[in-house]
Scaffold this motif. Structure first.
Motif, PDB file in Angstrom:
ATOM      1  N   TYR A   1      16.532  47.495 -10.266  1.00 18.77           N
ATOM      2  CA  TYR A   1      17.582  47.846 -11.233  1.00 18.77           C
ATOM      3  C   TYR A   1      17.500  46.976 -12.492  1.00 18.77           C
ATOM      4  O   TYR A   1      17.742  47.439 -13.612  1.00 18.77           O
ATOM      5  N   GLU A   2      17.146  45.706 -12.296  1.00 20.01           N
ATOM      6  CA  GLU A   2      17.048  44.785 -13.433  1.00 20.01           C
ATOM      7  C   GLU A   2      15.940  45.184 -14.414  1.00 20.01           C
ATOM      8  O   GLU A   2      16.033  44.934 -15.623  1.00 20.01           O
TER       9      GLU A   2
ATOM     10  N   LEU B   1      19.139  46.791  -0.360  1.00 18.46           N
ATOM     11  CA  LEU B   1      19.925  46.413  -1.538  1.00 18.46           C
ATOM     12  C   LEU B   1      19.185  45.397  -2.401  1.00 18.46           C
ATOM     13  O   LEU B   1      19.169  45.489  -3.633  1.00 18.46           O
TER      14      LEU B   1
ATOM     15  N   LYS C   1      21.843  52.590  -9.652  1.00 16.37           N
ATOM     16  CA  LYS C   1      23.230  52.102  -9.625  1.00 16.37           C
ATOM     17  C   LYS C   1      24.031  52.857  -8.562  1.00 16.37           C
ATOM     18  O   LYS C   1      24.808  52.252  -7.806  1.00 16.37           O
TER      19      LYS C   1
ATOM     20  N   ILE D   1      22.923  51.688  -5.131  1.00 19.63           N
ATOM     21  CA  ILE D   1      23.451  50.331  -4.831  1.00 19.63           C
ATOM     22  C   ILE D   1      24.925  50.403  -4.451  1.00 19.63           C
ATOM     23  O   ILE D   1      25.359  49.757  -3.481  1.00 19.63           O
TER      24      ILE D   1
ATOM     25  N   ASN E   1      26.470  49.390  -0.872  1.00 18.25           N
ATOM     26  CA  ASN E   1      27.535  48.370  -0.758  1.00 18.25           C
ATOM     27  C   ASN E   1      28.709  48.883   0.075  1.00 18.25           C
ATOM     28  O   ASN E   1      29.289  48.144   0.871  1.00 18.25           O
TER      29      ASN E   1
ATOM     30  N   LYS F   1      18.240  46.135  -6.195  1.00 15.48           N
ATOM     31  CA  LYS F   1      18.802  45.282  -7.259  1.00 15.48           C
ATOM     32  C   LYS F   1      17.690  44.697  -8.127  1.00 15.48           C
ATOM     33  O   LYS F   1      17.846  44.550  -9.347  1.00 15.48           O
TER      34      LYS F   1
END
Length: 310
Positions: free
Chosen positions: A45-46, A38, A57, A60, A64, A42
């Motif tokens: 993803y940024e 994760l 997305k 992720i 989660n 993440k």
């Protein structure tokens, strides 16, 4: 009608503890692995955009959900593990108490036939230890204090007079026989019980099953072959105390609620102990121990804490 489940044996409990421990470890490893992925996703993803960002997305969100599922599973496994461990611990304690009870009875029986060793004794009421300290008691005294209203209460009150047992103190001077090493061992055992606030059983001419130490003193005399000790015990009753009274009109006894007590606290200074507070506020160490969270009657109390003295 549902059948009653059979209790698990100790062997089965140990097997289940091992099994649940393995499950907890597995879930922890899975969560750690997912969190690692994760963190990586993440970070990507940024910086991503377009379809790549949308794909990340979804990954992720899926991760989660997996973390949540594994966390819930781990929580359930931990709950079962805690239950199994608690059950086994209770059984072990019960078995230990039963074994200690037998050892204490055996030691008492063996001591009974011995000459010049003393047949009065002290041991833990809860049998969490098999130790027994034998002694030869010289005087044994018992004080019973009862609180009585000096005057009748005003007319219209639930009771006209009432009385309540407040304290039952036992004072004993005794001699511990044996070699110097045996005497020291026995006295150190008494000190340990006193410091830990253990509930004691005393058997001599006086017999009480639920007592706490309030004082313990020893005296050395080179001319004596025994260790002379003096100690005080206070009988305790952890159940709720009730008052008895005489009805002002009919004369029958009624149970009434205890009077509201005004609590008093003091802040400890450097070197404050229960013993010093007991002297300053005309009370007993046992009472102070029972009213506060610090249960050692010997050690110096923490500095700057509030202690209830009334």
């Amino acid at each position: 009608m549902s059948k009653k489940k059979k209790a698990l044996t100790d062997k089965q409990l140990k097997a289940d503890i091992k099994k649940e421990s393995g499950k907890v470890a597995h879930e922890s490893a899975a969560i750690a692995k997912l969190n690692k992925g994760l963190a990586k996703d993440k970070k990507a993803y940024e910086k991503a955009s377009g379809t790549t960002k949308a794909s990340l997305k979804k990954r992720i969100d899926k991760a989660n959900k997996s973390v949540k599922a594994h966390t819930n599973a781990k929580s359930k496994d931990n709950k079962r593990l805690k239950t199994y461990k608690s059950t086994l611990a209770k059984r072990n304690t019960a078995a230990k108490v039963t074994a200690n009870k037998s050892k204490i009875a055996q030691r008492i029986a063996t001591n009974r036939s011995k000459f010049n060793v003393g047949h009065a004794m002290l041991y833990r009421t809860d049998r969490h230890s098999s130790a027994v300290v034998f002694m030869s008691s010289v005087p044994e005294s018992e004080d019973n204090a009862i609180q009585v209203t000096p005057n009748a209460l005003p007319k219209g009150e639930p009771t006209a007079t009432h009385s309540q047992q407040t304290e039952k103190d036992i004072s004993i001077t005794a001699r511990i026989m044996g070699t110097d090493a045996q005497q020291r061992t026995a006295f150190n055992q008494l000190l340990k019980w006193k410091a830990e606030g253990c509930e004691m059983t005393y058997k001599g001419r006086i017999y009480y099953k639920h007592c706490l130490f309030t004082a313990l003193h020893r005296e050395y005399n080179k001319q004596e072959t025994a260790l002379t000790i003096t100690f005080s015990l206070q009988f305790i009753d952890w159940s709720e105390l009730k008052t008895s009274g005489t009805n002002a009109s009919g004369g029958t006894k009624n149970k009434t609620k205890n009077k509201k007590v005004n609590k008093k606290y003091v802040t400890t200074k450097q070197g404050t102990t229960y013993a010093s507070l007991a002297t300053d506020y005309n009370t007993s160490i046992a009472k102070l121990v029972s009213m506060n969270q610090y249960k050692s009657a010997v050690n110096v109390l923490p500095y700057g804490v509030k202690i209830r003295v009334a």
